[in-house]
Design an enzyme around this catalytic site. Structure first.
Site, mmCIF file in Angstrom:
data_model
loop_
_atom_site.group_PDB
_atom_site.id
_atom_site.type_symbol
_atom_site.label_atom_id
_atom_site.label_comp_id
_atom_site.label_asym_id
_atom_site.label_seq_id
_atom_site.Cartn_x
_atom_site.Cartn_y
_atom_site.Cartn_z
ATOM 1 N N ASP A 54 -7.223 -2.717 -7.268
ATOM 2 C CA ASP A 54 -7.756 -3.260 -6.393
ATOM 3 C C ASP A 54 -7.971 -4.444 -6.220
ATOM 4 O O ASP A 54 -8.175 -5.195 -7.219
ATOM 5 C CB ASP A 54 -8.849 -2.509 -5.454
ATOM 6 C CG ASP A 54 -8.968 -2.321 -4.053
ATOM 7 O OD1 ASP A 54 -8.466 -1.616 -3.277
ATOM 8 O OD2 ASP A 54 -9.607 -3.731 -3.942
ATOM 9 N N ARG B 33 -6.559 11.748 -6.505
ATOM 10 C CA ARG B 33 -8.303 10.296 -5.864
ATOM 11 C C ARG B 33 -9.209 11.960 -6.626
ATOM 12 O O ARG B 33 -10.229 11.344 -6.781
ATOM 13 C CB ARG B 33 -7.745 10.373 -5.143
ATOM 14 C CG ARG B 33 -8.588 9.987 -4.392
ATOM 15 C CD ARG B 33 -9.120 8.351 -5.299
ATOM 16 N NE ARG B 33 -10.549 7.662 -3.879
ATOM 17 C CZ ARG B 33 -11.125 8.104 -4.277
ATOM 18 N NH1 ARG B 33 -11.345 9.084 -5.272
ATOM 19 N NH2 ARG B 33 -12.384 7.676 -4.230
ATOM 20 N N ARG C 93 -3.417 6.934 0.040
ATOM 21 C CA ARG C 93 -3.454 8.127 1.369
ATOM 22 C C ARG C 93 -2.680 8.518 2.056
ATOM 23 O O ARG C 93 -2.502 10.104 1.927
ATOM 24 C CB ARG C 93 -4.974 7.701 1.936
ATOM 25 C CG ARG C 93 -6.103 7.767 0.800
ATOM 26 C CD ARG C 93 -7.663 7.397 1.678
ATOM 27 N NE ARG C 93 -6.920 5.957 2.294
ATOM 28 C CZ ARG C 93 -7.028 4.825 3.003
ATOM 29 N NH1 ARG C 93 -8.897 4.818 3.673
ATOM 30 N NH2 ARG C 93 -7.194 3.275 3.072
ATOM 31 N N ARG D 88 0.901 -1.500 0.092
ATOM 32 C CA ARG D 88 0.363 0.170 0.354
ATOM 33 C C ARG D 88 1.097 1.547 -0.036
ATOM 34 O O ARG D 88 0.659 2.380 0.310
ATOM 35 C CB ARG D 88 -0.892 -0.271 0.770
ATOM 36 C CG ARG D 88 -1.770 -1.452 1.573
ATOM 37 C CD ARG D 88 -2.765 -1.531 0.176
ATOM 38 N NE ARG D 88 -3.806 -0.411 0.402
ATOM 39 C CZ ARG D 88 -4.894 -0.309 0.807
ATOM 40 N NH1 ARG D 88 -5.285 -2.238 1.614
ATOM 41 N NH2 ARG D 88 -6.406 0.212 1.116
ATOM 42 N N TYR E 162 -14.611 -10.513 1.040
ATOM 43 C CA TYR E 162 -15.607 -10.309 0.938
ATOM 44 C C TYR E 162 -17.150 -9.680 -0.181
ATOM 45 O O TYR E 162 -17.883 -9.160 -0.065
ATOM 46 C CB TYR E 162 -14.432 -8.388 -0.030
ATOM 47 C CG TYR E 162 -13.972 -8.269 0.755
ATOM 48 C CD1 TYR E 162 -14.313 -7.133 1.645
ATOM 49 C CD2 TYR E 162 -12.122 -8.713 1.069
ATOM 50 C CE1 TYR E 162 -12.909 -6.144 2.663
ATOM 51 C CE2 TYR E 162 -11.857 -8.527 1.453
ATOM 52 C CZ TYR E 162 -11.790 -6.945 2.359
ATOM 53 O OH TYR E 162 -10.186 -5.905 3.131
#
Ligand code: CP3
Length: 355
Positions: A86, A49, A40, A36, A162
Site C-alpha cells: 500500500d 486476507r 477484495r 487494484r 493522507y
C-alpha cells in the site's frame, strides 16, 4: 542493454509485452493489467486476507503478500502483476501511526505542525520496509517469463494528503491550509517524502521490480502553480533519484484527474508512460500525449463493474483510439470491490481479440 533490462528478457530473447510498450512500441495484442487487481473483488483474496490480523501485518507478510500479488494473474493472465502493498507503508515506516479500519479505510495520527515532522525518522527506513522487498524478490522468482512485475509508491503529494488529513475522502482543507499558510513546512514534508520514496523504490527495483508506477491519486485538486510545485517538481526529482540508482527502469506516472496538466506533467517529469483517468478523452490523449510517452488507461471502473456489451464496446473504443502507438490497457482508477470477477474475464477476452 544494462542489467536492469536484462531481467526483462524472456529466454528466447523476446522482451515482455508490457516492457516493449513502455519502451515506445505499439504492441499487439495490447498488454494489460488493472490497478487494484489484487483485492477484495476476488473471493480468494478475501480468504487469504482473513489469515492476517490487520492490513498492515498482511502487507508485511511476504508469503501472504506474494500470494495476493499472484492471485489475479492465475485467474486472468494479465501481462503484469503489481506488488501487493500500500502507498501508506511509507508513512508507517517513517514512524507515523497508521491503521486500516474495516469499512472505513486508513486512519493516520494526523501531522499537525513541524513538531510532527521532526518525529518522522528516515534513518533505517529500508530495514523497516525489508519484508516488502522480500515479497518483491519472491514474486520475481515465481513469474512466468512473459509477465512483468510492477513496483509502486504513492506520489509525495498524495502520501502527504493522507499524512496531514489523517484519512481519505476529505475535502483536503487541512493540507491546503497547511501548504498555503506554511509553505516551508509543506516543502519540508514533500522533500522528506521524495527522499524516502526514492529509497523505497530503488530497493524494489534491486529486488526484482521491472517497472515502477507512481500513484498520485490526489493530483487533481491543485491549481496550476500548486500542481507545478507539489506534483511536477517532486515527481521530477523522484524520477531522477530513481534513475540515478536504477538506470533504464521504466516509470509510469499517474497524476489522477490532472486534466490539461497531464501534458506538462509528462514533458517535465520525464516519465516513460502516463496513466490516464477515465475523464481524459482518448482522441486528445492519442494526439497530445502518445507522441511524448506511452499511455495507459482508461476504462471507467464503474463500467467494468456493470460489465456486459456496454463494457465491451467501451473497451474496444479505447483500444481503437490508442492501439496505433505505445499503449497499455488499464482502468482509469482501481477495480471496485464489488466488481464481479466474470467481468474481468470478459474484458480479458475482448482485449485478446483486439479492436
Ligand atoms: O492490486 C493492487 O493494485 C496492489 C495493491 C494496492 C493496494 N493499494 C492494496 C489495498 C495498491 C497499488 C494500492 C494503492 C493505494 N492505496 C492508493 C493509490 C491508488 C488509488 O486507489 O487511488 C491509495 C490512495 C491507497 C490508500 C488506501 N489503501 C486506501 C484509501 C484504502 C481504503 C480504501 C480501499 O480501497 O479499501 C486502502 C486499503 C487497501 N489497499 C486495500 C487493498 C487491497 C483494502 C484493505 C483490505 O483488504 O483490508
Amino acid at each position: 542493454m544494462g542489467p536492469q533490462r536484462a531481467i526483462s528478457t524472456t529466454k528466447d530473447g523476446a522482451r515482455k509485452p508490457l516492457l516493449r510498450a513502455l519502451d515506445g512500441e505499439a504492441v499487439s495484442p495490447i498488454p494489460w493489467w488493472l490497478m487494484r487487481q489484487a483485492g477484495r473483488f476476488l473471493p480468494e483474496y478475501r480468504e487469504l486476507r482473513s489469515k492476517a490480523q490487520n492490513f498492515i501485518d498482511f502487507c508485511f507478510d511476504p508469503k501472504l503478500a506474494c500470494e495476493a500479488t499472484l492471485q489475479p494473474l492465475r485467474r486472468f493472465g494479465m501481462d503484469a502483476v503489481i506488488l501487493f502493498s500500500d502507498i501508506l507503508v511509507v508513512p508507517y515506516a517513517l514512524g507515523q501511526k497508521v491503521s486500516f479500519v474495516e469499512g472505513e479505510g486508513p486512519i493516520l495520527a494526523p501531522l499537525v505542525s513541524d513538531l510532527g515532522l521532526r518525529e518522522l525518522k528516515i534513518a533505517g527506513l529500508s530495514e523497516r520496509l525489508s519484508p516488502i522487498f522480500e515479497t518483491v524478490a519472491r514474486v520475481a522468482t515465481s513469474l512466468p517469463p512473459v509477465t512483468a512485475l510492477i513496483g509502486f509508491a504513492g506520489g509525495p503529494w498524495t502520501v502527504a494528503v493522507y499524512m496531514v488529513e489523517g484519512k481519505g475522502g476529505t475535502d483536503c482543507s487541512k493540507i491546503r491550509n497547511l501548504f498555503l499558510t506554511k509553505p516551508a513546512d509543506g516543502a519540508a514534508l514533500i522533500g522528506l517524502l521524495v527522499q524516502a520514496t526514492a529509497e523505497y523504490l530503488v530497493h524494489q527495483v534491486r529486488n526484482g521490480a521491472e517497472v515502477i508506477q507512481i500513484f498520485d491519486s490526489w493530483a487533481g485538486i491543485l491549481s496550476e502553480e500548486e500542481f507545478r510545485r507539489w506534483i511536477i517538481a517532486p515527481t521530477k526529482q523522484l524520477v531522477s533519484l530513481l534513475r540515478g540508482e536504477c538506470p533504464g527502469v521504466p516509470v509510469i506516472g499517474f497524476p489522477r484527474s490532472a486534466g490539461v496538466m497531464y501534458r506538462e506533467y509528462v514533458q517535465a517529469t520525464g516519465v516513460d508512460a502516463i496513466g490516464l483517468d477515465s475523464l481524459v478523452p482518448v482522441g486528445w490523449a492519442a494526439r497530445e500525449l502518445q507522441p511524448l510517452a506511452a499511455v495507459q488507461g482508461n476504462l471507467d471502473n464503474q463500467v467494468l463493474r456493470v460489465g456486459g456489451r456496454q463494457m465491451e464496446t467501451e473497451a474496444r473504443r479505447i483500444m481503437r483510439a490508442l492501439a496505433g502507438g505505445p499503449f497499455v490497457f488499464n482502468l482509469g482508477h482501481g477495480v471496485l470491490p464489488d466488481t464481479p470477477p466474470e467481468n474481468v474475464a470478459a474484458l480479458a477476452k475482448v482485449l485478446r481479440a483486439g479492436a
